[in-house]
Write a protein that holds these residues in place. Structure first.
Motif: not given
Length: 272
Positions: A39-45
């Motif tokens: 999901d968008r976990t890496v982008d959010i980090a």
């Protein structure tokens, strides 16, 4: 707080990660240790300025040990939190004070969590207080047990007064059951091997809350009708009834989790 780095273990945590990172905005060295989220976990980090390291997940102890030992951190102390946990300002302030002038022999600080369900702190029905080793000196602490991990310190351990805030239902009730289905599979395997261990009776009367809890678990897993006993213990004896409807729901869900463990233990025993 220039003495503390933070590591957050993640797998598909886009629903939780922003709030978790914001609660750690006081830290200038945050690592998101990710298990290849889709999901968008890496982008959010990355949007929050965190470093991202990735490792394929095998079990919780191995993942935590890898996050401790395989990452270069900027600071000598490491705070380990999960994406569904928050660091309130009162805890951040206490952490800062604790590491500013620690006893030279201290290598780990334990802390408690406040579990929230339907916006309410489950003060009684959650079995509070449970102590977790979360603020550590890398190289002086290792993690054992594949699920419901235990932190083992090579030095003195102290306890903090303030709490992490834990929001285990942010991803929904169905997800809680999915996660605990996985937990129960791992817990059943661990429980089957641990039932041969000798009960540490002395720990029941000792001062170490983690050793006392381990001894209580060793006893509990030998009690007949254990899921029902867990419900009675949390809802009646620990006064979970005073936590209202969220307390009742949570006690019933905890009992269902314990039932999953017992059924899986029985299934594993039938294979031997």
């Amino acid at each position: 707080m220039n003495n503390i780095s933070v590591v957050i273990l993640t797998l598909n945590e886009e629903a939780n990660l922003s709030a978790c990172l914001e609660s750690c905005s006081w830290c200038d060295d945050i690592v998101v240790f990710d298990s290849y989220s889709t999901d968008r976990t890496v982008d959010i980090a990355q949007q929050h300025g965190a470093r991202v390291e990735q490792r394929a997940f095998d079990n919780y102890a191995a993942q935590r040990n890898a996050s401790i030992n395989d990452v270069n951190y900027k600071h000598p102390w490491l705070l380990m939190i999960d994406a569904d946990e928050r660091v309130p300002p009162s805890l951040a302030a206490e952490i800062h004070e604790a590491v500013r002038r620690p006893d030279s022999d201290v290598v780990m600080f334990r802390m408690r969590r406040k579990d929230f369900f339907f916006g309410r702190w489950l003060r009684r029905s959650s079995g509070y207080p449970t102590w977790f080793g979360r603020l550590i000196r890398p190289g002086q602490v290792h993690v054992k047990r594949e699920v419901n991990e235990e932190f083992v310190a090579n030095g003195k351990v102290q306890q903090l007064n303030e709490h992490l805030h834990h929001h285990p239902f942010n991803k929904g009730i169905a997800w809680w059951y999915e996660r605990h289905n996985r937990y129960s599979t791992m817990e059943a395997a661990a429980t089957l091997s641990e039932r041969t261990e000798r009960i540490e009776w002395k720990a029941l009367f000792g001062t170490d809350p983690v050793e006392r809890r381990r001894a209580l678990k060793q006893i509990a897993y030998r009690i007949p009708a254990r899921p029902l006993m867990v419900f009675i213990y949390l809802y009646i004896l620990r006064l979970g009834i005073l936590d209202g409807l969220p307390g009742y729901y949570f006690c019933a869900m905890r009992a269902s989790y314990e039932l999953m463990i017992d059924v899986k233990v029985r299934a594993l025993k039938s294979l031997h």
